[in-house]
Design a protein around this motif. Structure first.
Motif, PDB file in Angstrom:
ATOM      1  N   ILE A 123       0.897  -1.152   0.201  1.00 26.17           N
ATOM      2  CA  ILE A 123      -0.003   0.131  -0.128  1.00 26.17           C
ATOM      3  C   ILE A 123       0.807   1.343  -0.044  1.00 26.17           C
ATOM      4  CG2 ILE A 123      -1.640   1.540   1.226  1.00 26.17           C
ATOM      5  CD1 ILE A 123      -2.821  -1.447   2.413  1.00 26.17           C
ATOM      6  N   PRO A 124       0.700   2.030  -0.886  1.00 24.72           N
ATOM      7  CA  PRO A 124       1.278   3.420  -0.919  1.00 24.72           C
ATOM      8  C   PRO A 124       1.462   4.187   0.301  1.00 24.72           C
ATOM      9  CG  PRO A 124      -0.271   3.470  -2.637  1.00 24.72           C
ATOM     10  CD  PRO A 124      -0.252   2.152  -2.032  1.00 24.72           C
ATOM     11  N   THR A 125       2.562   4.568   0.755  1.00 21.15           N
ATOM     12  CA  THR A 125       2.861   5.173   2.121  1.00 21.15           C
ATOM     13  C   THR A 125       4.199   5.806   2.024  1.00 21.15           C
ATOM     14  OG1 THR A 125       2.306   5.372   4.474  1.00 21.15           O
ATOM     15  CG2 THR A 125       3.395   3.360   3.492  1.00 21.15           C
ATOM     16  N   ALA A 126       4.488   6.756   2.941  1.00 20.63           N
ATOM     17  CA  ALA A 126       5.820   7.380   2.945  1.00 20.63           C
ATOM     18  C   ALA A 126       6.766   6.099   3.277  1.00 20.63           C
ATOM     19  CB  ALA A 126       5.826   8.380   4.004  1.00 20.63           C
ATOM     20  N   ALA A 127       8.069   6.156   2.775  1.00 17.67           N
ATOM     21  CA  ALA A 127       9.028   5.276   3.309  1.00 17.67           C
ATOM     22  C   ALA A 127       9.513   5.558   4.602  1.00 17.67           C
ATOM     23  CB  ALA A 127      10.437   5.660   2.274  1.00 17.67           C
ATOM     24  N   TYR A 128       9.746   4.542   5.463  1.00 18.84           N
ATOM     25  CA  TYR A 128      10.200   4.747   6.836  1.00 18.84           C
ATOM     26  C   TYR A 128      11.196   3.836   7.521  1.00 18.84           C
ATOM     27  CZ  TYR A 128       7.956   0.420   8.417  1.00 18.84           C
ATOM     28  OH  TYR A 128       7.510  -0.783   8.773  1.00 18.84           O
ATOM     29  N   ARG A 129      11.467   4.065   8.942  1.00 16.49           N
ATOM     30  CA  ARG A 129      12.309   3.235   9.706  1.00 16.49           C
ATOM     31  C   ARG A 129      11.539   3.224  11.049  1.00 16.49           C
ATOM     32  NH1 ARG A 129      17.809   1.948   8.603  1.00 16.49           N
ATOM     33  NH2 ARG A 129      17.472   1.160  10.710  1.00 16.49           N
ATOM     34  N   GLU A 130      11.744   2.360  11.887  1.00 19.25           N
ATOM     35  CA  GLU A 130      11.316   2.512  13.153  1.00 19.25           C
ATOM     36  C   GLU A 130      12.547   2.331  14.287  1.00 19.25           C
ATOM     37  OE1 GLU A 130       8.335  -0.921  12.987  1.00 19.25           O
ATOM     38  OE2 GLU A 130       9.487  -1.357  14.971  1.00 19.25           O
ATOM     39  N   PHE A 131      12.404   3.095  15.391  1.00 18.57           N
ATOM     40  CA  PHE A 131      13.380   2.945  16.225  1.00 18.57           C
ATOM     41  C   PHE A 131      12.917   2.957  17.778  1.00 18.57           C
ATOM     42  CE2 PHE A 131      15.269   4.972  12.508  1.00 18.57           C
ATOM     43  CZ  PHE A 131      16.471   4.152  12.252  1.00 18.57           C
ATOM     44  N   THR A 132      13.742   2.475  18.707  1.00 22.03           N
ATOM     45  CA  THR A 132      13.347   2.218  19.952  1.00 22.03           C
ATOM     46  C   THR A 132      14.538   2.784  20.762  1.00 22.03           C
ATOM     47  OG1 THR A 132      14.228   0.076  20.436  1.00 22.03           O
ATOM     48  CG2 THR A 132      11.919   0.385  19.969  1.00 22.03           C
ATOM     49  N   ALA A 133      14.466   3.010  22.181  1.00 18.14           N
ATOM     50  CA  ALA A 133      15.544   3.390  22.894  1.00 18.14           C
ATOM     51  C   ALA A 133      16.603   2.693  22.651  1.00 18.14           C
ATOM     52  CB  ALA A 133      15.260   3.575  24.340  1.00 18.14           C
ATOM     53  N   ALA A 134      16.482   1.393  22.519  1.00 19.32           N
ATOM     54  CA  ALA A 134      17.628   0.251  22.330  1.00 19.32           C
ATOM     55  C   ALA A 134      18.529   0.678  21.108  1.00 19.32           C
ATOM     56  CB  ALA A 134      17.177  -1.127  22.374  1.00 19.32           C
ATOM     57  N   ASN A 135      17.995   1.108  20.177  1.00 17.13           N
ATOM     58  CA  ASN A 135      18.782   1.544  18.992  1.00 17.13           C
ATOM     59  C   ASN A 135      18.857   2.964  18.751  1.00 17.13           C
ATOM     60  OD1 ASN A 135      16.263   1.575  18.019  1.00 17.13           O
ATOM     61  ND2 ASN A 135      16.674   0.015  16.409  1.00 17.13           N
ATOM     62  N   LYS A 137      21.040   5.511  19.024  1.00 15.36           N
ATOM     63  CA  LYS A 137      22.283   5.719  18.071  1.00 15.36           C
ATOM     64  C   LYS A 137      21.951   5.568  16.617  1.00 15.36           C
ATOM     65  CE  LYS A 137      26.864   5.486  20.074  1.00 15.36           C
ATOM     66  NZ  LYS A 137      27.829   4.655  20.749  1.00 15.36           N
ATOM     67  N   GLU A 138      21.457   4.469  16.472  1.00 14.22           N
ATOM     68  CA  GLU A 138      21.104   4.230  14.917  1.00 14.22           C
ATOM     69  C   GLU A 138      20.128   5.233  14.445  1.00 14.22           C
ATOM     70  OE1 GLU A 138      19.565   0.022  13.139  1.00 14.22           O
ATOM     71  OE2 GLU A 138      20.616  -0.232  15.097  1.00 14.22           O
ATOM     72  N   GLY A 139      19.090   5.361  15.237  1.00  8.15           N
ATOM     73  CA  GLY A 139      18.035   6.482  14.975  1.00  8.15           C
ATOM     74  C   GLY A 139      18.711   7.727  14.738  1.00  8.15           C
ATOM     75  N   LEU A 140      19.618   8.180  15.558  1.00  8.92           N
ATOM     76  CA  LEU A 140      20.337   9.518  15.468  1.00  8.92           C
ATOM     77  C   LEU A 140      21.106   9.686  14.070  1.00  8.92           C
ATOM     78  CD1 LEU A 140      21.231  10.065  19.088  1.00  8.92           C
ATOM     79  CD2 LEU A 140      19.419  11.394  18.004  1.00  8.92           C
ATOM     80  N   ALA A 141      21.784   8.549  13.777  1.00  4.82           N
ATOM     81  CA  ALA A 141      22.329   8.500  12.572  1.00  4.82           C
ATOM     82  C   ALA A 141      21.569   8.551  11.382  1.00  4.82           C
ATOM     83  CB  ALA A 141      23.511   7.211  12.371  1.00  4.82           C
ATOM     84  N   TYR A 142      20.458   7.869  11.405  1.00  3.70           N
ATOM     85  CA  TYR A 142      19.496   7.638  10.315  1.00  3.70           C
ATOM     86  C   TYR A 142      18.903   9.093  10.104  1.00  3.70           C
ATOM     87  CZ  TYR A 142      15.333   6.342   7.633  1.00  3.70           C
ATOM     88  OH  TYR A 142      14.536   5.852   6.639  1.00  3.70           O
ATOM     89  N   VAL A 143      18.564   9.554  11.045  1.00  2.00           N
ATOM     90  CA  VAL A 143      17.878  10.992  10.973  1.00  2.00           C
ATOM     91  C   VAL A 143      18.968  11.980  10.604  1.00  2.00           C
ATOM     92  CG1 VAL A 143      17.500  13.328  12.461  1.00  2.00           C
ATOM     93  CG2 VAL A 143      15.927  11.109  12.825  1.00  2.00           C
ATOM     94  N   ALA A 144      20.122  11.828  10.916  1.00  3.91           N
ATOM     95  CA  ALA A 144      21.248  12.844  10.251  1.00  3.91           C
ATOM     96  C   ALA A 144      21.523  12.795   8.843  1.00  3.91           C
ATOM     97  CB  ALA A 144      22.675  12.508  11.152  1.00  3.91           C
ATOM     98  N   GLN A 145      21.105  11.706   8.152  1.00  4.30           N
ATOM     99  CA  GLN A 145      21.285  11.631   6.744  1.00  4.30           C
ATOM    100  C   GLN A 145      20.016  11.578   6.058  1.00  4.30           C
ATOM    101  OE1 GLN A 145      20.488   8.345   5.112  1.00  4.30           O
ATOM    102  NE2 GLN A 145      19.423   8.010   6.836  1.00  4.30           N
ATOM    103  N   HIS A 146      18.978  11.899   6.660  1.00  2.00           N
ATOM    104  CA  HIS A 146      17.606  11.918   6.268  1.00  2.00           C
ATOM    105  C   HIS A 146      17.329  13.493   5.378  1.00  2.00           C
ATOM    106  CE1 HIS A 146      13.174  11.315   5.688  1.00  2.00           C
ATOM    107  NE2 HIS A 146      13.345  10.045   6.183  1.00  2.00           N
TER     108      HIS A 146
END
Ligand code: AMP
Ligand code: GLY
Length: 426
Positions: A123-135, A137-146
């Motif tokens: 179903i067409p929707t915006a591309a995404y990733r999900e993060f929790t407190a456990a990752n 760091k990964e989330g912050l890095a993902y946001v930085a290149q978004h």
């Protein structure tokens, strides 16, 4: 079941007043109770002071009052599992609850669930990733290149406040830290980060029994507090139905690319779903994308959708409950409808309640749907941020708007505020 149906409607806003107004017109409607209701719903039935989230309280009411059908307005009791509560209780299991099971309500209750569902069903929707407190760091890095802007969404229910659109990376990183740090409580334990889509939004409503579906009149709501869609997000300051840009061609795409795969996905997962799917959509270069699912009707969209539905709503719900939804033919009125919401000064921030509302009797040619109102000795007073929705039906939405605005001037309370530009971008 006698031929009249005793109905309990849960909720107490403008949406529920519109439901009460519509349900009470049906010759099939027996007793109509509204819990907790407002001063407007009291014109069509009997308000009962029971909280929709108090399931044992609802149970007692249903049994005491010989209720044959429960119609659930807001999302909270659905996400908390009111359908399942009824199904698991031998005294209640035969009573249809109009609304999805807890499994079905996850489409609204968890943004991460909804995104994974859409991805799996294509179903067409915006591309995404999900993060929790456990990752984090990964989330912050993902946001930085978004790419910017970037959209951050708290996974759970956050009273309409859980979506933040960030226009720079520092803001986005801070927001991600805050959300995962508890800014929205448990709702933010998981955060969806998604691509920003640019286009015009509209709302599609589907009634389904999990197999067949019926598409109700389309609407567009205006969420921002200020004229020209500026300022803070609110529950909705007004709505129009139908939005003229939603052509039959666009609706065909919505049906084929979004509605059909949504129903197929519900079936595939064995999720019981006897209720509304509200699909928040955005049109990007002629193509529809899903912004969000809700497991209930919209507010204030209901206040323009139901006045354009010629069907007997009780008969529709009965058909749904009996597995005959496929035989229903939706009768959409030719007229347009516009609603204008009168709100308390300060909303969506802090505002005062208890202000006397005057001039209700002077309004003419509009439907006056109460949202946050309460009957008190001496009159009807404000009891919420959104106070009254003024709906007018007319040949086109602009004519309807001008009549609603005339009535908006006649109805008064201290610090009243409303937008005068509903439909400005159509
Ligand atoms: P939601 O609570 O998911 O309805 O989001 C609230 C509002 O945020 C929506 O009505 C949109 O205006 C906006 N929004 C949410 N997701 C996106 C997105 N991916 N792109 C652009 N705007 C969005
Ligand atoms: N008007 C948007 C909603 O009901 O969620």
């Amino acid at each position: 079941m006698s031929d009249k149906i005793n109905i309990l409607l849960l909720g107490g806003g403008g949406r529920e007043h519109a439901f009460a107004w519509k349900l009470s017109q049906s010759p099939l409607c027996g007793k109509l109770l509204i819990a907790p209701g407002n001063a407007g719903t009291a014109q069509h039935g009997r308000n009962v002071n029971v909280n929709p989230n108090d399931f044992p309280g609802v149970r007692q009411l249903v049994l005491n009052e010989n209720i044959n059908m429960v119609v659930v307005g807001p999302e909270d009791p659905l996400v908390k599992g009111i359908w399942d509560f009824f199904a698991a209780d031998s005294a209640l299991a035969h009573i249809p609850v109009i609304g999805p099971s807890q499994a079905g309500a996850q489409l609204e209750g968890s943004k991460a669930f909804a995104k994974a569902f859409m991805e799996a069903e294509g179903i067409p929707t915006a591309a995404y990733r999900e993060f929790t407190a456990a990752n984090l760091k990964e989330g912050l890095a993902y946001v930085a290149q978004h790419t910017l802007p970037v959209v951050l969404k708290a996974d759970g229910l956050a009273a309409g406040k859980g979506v933040v659109i960030c226009s720079n990376i520092t803001e986005a990183r801070d927001e991600l830290r805050d959300m995962l740090g508890g800014k929205f409580g448990d709702a933010g334990n998981r955060v969806v980060i998604e691509q920003f889509l640019s286009g015009i939004e509209f709302s599609v409503f589907v009634l389904t029994d999990g197999k067949s579906y019926k598409i109700l009149p389309v609407a567009k709501d205006y969420k921002r507090i200020g004229e020209g869609d500026t300022g803070l997000n609110t529950g909705g300051m007004g709505a129009v139905s139908p939005p003229p840009f939603v052509t039959p061609e666009l609706m065909k795409k919505v049906e084929n690319r979004i509605i059909k795969p949504t129903i197929a996905g519900i079936q595939r997962r064995g999720m019981v779903y006897h209720g509304f799917v509200f699909i928040g959509l955005i049109e990007v270069d002629g193509d529809p994308f899903v912004i969000e699912y809700n497991c209930r009707m919209g507010d204030p969209e209901t206040e323009v959708v139901l006045p354009r539905l010629n069907n007997d709503l009780v008969a529709m719900f009965q058909a749904l409950a009996e597995g005959n939804l496929d035989k229903v033919v939706v009768e959409e009125a030719a007229h347009a409808a516009t609603t204008v919401m009168l709100v308390s000064g300060g909303y969506p921030g802090d505002y005062e309640k208890g202000k006397l509302i005057s001039g209700l009797e002077n309004a003419s040619d509009s439907l006056i749907f109460h949202a946050g109102t309460q009957e008190q000795e001496g009159g009807i007073v404000t009891n919420g941020g959104r106070v009254i929705a003024i709906t007018t039906c007319a040949e086109n939405f602009r004519e309807a708007l001008s009549v609603s605005l005339e009535n908006a001037a006649k109805i008064d309370f201290e610090n009243k505020y409303f937008r005068t530009d509903i439909g400005f971008d159509l």
